[in-house]
Every structure is written in C-alpha cells, then in structure tokens.
Design a protein around this motif. Structure first.
Motif, PDB file in Angstrom:
ATOM      1  N   LEU A 116     -49.680  80.048 -43.890  1.00  0.00           N
ATOM      2  CA  LEU A 116     -48.691  81.332 -43.542  1.00  0.00           C
ATOM      3  C   LEU A 116     -49.363  82.802 -44.122  1.00  0.00           C
ATOM      4  O   LEU A 116     -50.068  82.660 -45.221  1.00  0.00           O
ATOM      5  CB  LEU A 116     -47.298  81.070 -44.230  1.00  0.00           C
TER       6      LEU A 116
ATOM      7  N   LEU B 227     -40.447  84.907 -49.897  1.00  0.00           N
ATOM      8  CA  LEU B 227     -41.256  84.185 -48.921  1.00  0.00           C
ATOM      9  C   LEU B 227     -42.329  83.541 -49.339  1.00  0.00           C
ATOM     10  O   LEU B 227     -42.771  82.443 -49.198  1.00  0.00           O
ATOM     11  CB  LEU B 227     -41.634  85.325 -47.878  1.00  0.00           C
TER      12      LEU B 227
ATOM     13  N   GLN C 204     -41.005  80.637 -52.037  1.00  0.00           N
ATOM     14  CA  GLN C 204     -40.547  79.453 -51.306  1.00  0.00           C
ATOM     15  C   GLN C 204     -41.445  78.837 -50.596  1.00  0.00           C
ATOM     16  O   GLN C 204     -41.597  77.533 -50.487  1.00  0.00           O
ATOM     17  CB  GLN C 204     -39.364  79.796 -50.565  1.00  0.00           C
ATOM     18  N   ALA C 205     -42.559  79.505 -49.868  1.00  0.00           N
ATOM     19  CA  ALA C 205     -43.557  78.816 -48.920  1.00  0.00           C
ATOM     20  C   ALA C 205     -44.533  78.055 -49.921  1.00  0.00           C
ATOM     21  O   ALA C 205     -44.713  76.796 -49.519  1.00  0.00           O
ATOM     22  CB  ALA C 205     -44.275  80.004 -48.140  1.00  0.00           C
TER      23      ALA C 205
ATOM     24  N   HIS D 293     -46.873  75.020 -48.549  1.00  0.00           N
ATOM     25  CA  HIS D 293     -47.526  75.660 -47.634  1.00  0.00           C
ATOM     26  C   HIS D 293     -48.784  76.646 -48.040  1.00  0.00           C
ATOM     27  O   HIS D 293     -48.737  76.930 -49.534  1.00  0.00           O
ATOM     28  CB  HIS D 293     -46.920  76.764 -46.921  1.00  0.00           C
TER      29      HIS D 293
ATOM     30  N   VAL E 131     -50.369  80.112 -48.438  1.00  0.00           N
ATOM     31  CA  VAL E 131     -49.968  81.488 -48.097  1.00  0.00           C
ATOM     32  C   VAL E 131     -51.071  82.593 -48.498  1.00  0.00           C
ATOM     33  O   VAL E 131     -51.690  82.631 -49.504  1.00  0.00           O
ATOM     34  CB  VAL E 131     -48.886  81.773 -48.868  1.00  0.00           C
TER      35      VAL E 131
ATOM     36  N   HIS F   6     -35.268  82.128 -47.055  1.00  0.00           N
ATOM     37  CA  HIS F   6     -35.278  80.469 -46.659  1.00  0.00           C
ATOM     38  C   HIS F   6     -34.749  80.482 -45.150  1.00  0.00           C
ATOM     39  O   HIS F   6     -35.379  79.600 -44.422  1.00  0.00           O
ATOM     40  CB  HIS F   6     -33.875  80.123 -47.359  1.00  0.00           C
TER      41      HIS F   6
ATOM     42  N   LEU G  55     -38.171  80.868 -42.985  1.00  0.00           N
ATOM     43  CA  LEU G  55     -39.125  79.903 -43.188  1.00  0.00           C
ATOM     44  C   LEU G  55     -38.562  78.613 -42.501  1.00  0.00           C
ATOM     45  O   LEU G  55     -39.411  78.120 -41.658  1.00  0.00           O
ATOM     46  CB  LEU G  55     -39.238  79.550 -44.771  1.00  0.00           C
TER      47      LEU G  55
END
Length: 210
Positions: A3, A16, A19-20, A25, A27, A190, A193
C-alpha cells in the motif's frame, strides 16, 4: 498487500499507516516532512516529496495493490490543496498502471439522507456556508476522480474526532448515513482499509458515520 499512503502525517494518514502496518501490510508513506511521521515499523518505507511532480511519484505508486490518500485542506486557507495534490497522484497512478485509489472527502458532498430533520438541515447549511471553499475543492477533487481511469472510492465522513478506533460505524455506498454526525479519524482509516477489496465501493462515494 503493498500500500501507498499520501498525507501520512495527517490525522487520518497516520491512522492509515499504523493500522495497515498492524494488519501486516507493506506501506510506503509519501510525506513532505519525514520528521513529522511518528509511526515506525520494519515494513514501512518513507518517501519524501512535495507532490508537485507526478513523475517523481511514479515509483511510490508503481506495483502497489492500492493507494490511500488522506490529503486535504486543514483549514479554509488551504482550500484547493485536495484537488491539486490528488491530480498529481492520479497522473502518477495512471503512468504506473496502478488502479485502486481511496481518498477522504466529506459527508456534505453526498446526497441528503432520507428523513433528515430540520436541525440537521440547518446545521448542514451553516457548515456549507462556513466551509464552502473547502467543499468546492473536494468537489473538484471528486470530479478529477470520476474523469480518471482509476478504480476510485471517495470516503465521506461527517465531523471528525480523535477518539480511538471502534470498527463499528455505518456505511452507505452512494449515500449518506441518516443522522450521522461524527466519526473518529481512526475509524475513517479503518473503513478505508476495509474497502480496498470491496468491489461494491469502486467508482462510488461512500458515506461513513456512527
């Protein structure tokens, strides 16, 4: 997933990124001032850019599963920044062949929900008047999205707060949740995503609120 997050030092952008990363993920955070990004992690790559040159952003969005943007005006004095910077992101994504894009817009750009009360209508009129330049900027941004080749989603929250993430909110694809007055920035992140792989939200404005 891989991402890229724009506006990563803002209230929603930081959420973002955090949480990612927590979800596992990879990032890439694109920021103008890396010193302002307090989030860290082994799967985080920080790229410095003023976002003015789409070609310079191409590497940051190339090969990504999705791009998420928290870009937008922080005050009336910043009106115009959302459309201008999103235009650079769109050009970079189109050049790189990256399609999925989720951005933050605002609830007043969505349709008026059915059964909206007199008090809510009056409050909306006041807010629209006070922030007309900011909303004009967001309308221009959404027009740029609609004209692009990307699989975009414009997430439209109401008044933002800094409360913790709950994961419990209402969502209306193509509409606005009735009597939806607030949403935490953490829950906006949230929701964004959660929408990445949701085909129903592609090329749609999505109202989110408690």
């Amino acid at each position: 997933m891989k991402l890229t997050v724009f506006g990563a030092t803002g209230g929603i952008g930081r959420q973002l990124v955090r949480q990612a990363l927590d979800a596992g993920h990879e990032v890439t955070a694109v920021v103008r001032d890396p010193a302002r990004l307090t989030v860290t992690g082994p799967r985080l790559d920080v790229v410095r850019s003023d976002l003015s040159d789409p070609e310079s952003l191409r590497a940051a969005v190339s090969g990504r599963d999705a791009v998420l943007s928290g870009l937008g005006a922080r005050s009336r004095a910043d009106a115009g920044v959302a459309a201008r910077l999103t235009r650079s992101v769109l050009r970079a994504m189109e050049a790189a062949g990256t399609r999925r894009l989720l951005v933050v817009s605002a609830a007043p750009l969505g349709p008026v929900p059915p059964g909206q009360g007199v008090a809510d209508k009056a409050m909306l009129a006041v807010v629209n008047s006070l922030l007309k330049d900011v909303y004009a900027d967001l309308r221009e941004m959404e027009a740029e999205l609609a004209a692009s080749a990307t699989d975009w989603t414009a997430v439209r929250p109401p008044r933002l707060t800094d409360k913790p993430v709950t994961g419990r909110y209402r969502r209306v694809v193509g509409g606005t949740p009735p009597r939806g007055r607030t949403l935490a920035r953490a829950d906006v992140a949230h929701a964004m995503l959660a929408m990445i792989d949701d085909a129903a939200t592609v090329k749609q404005g999505v109202g989110v609120a408690y």
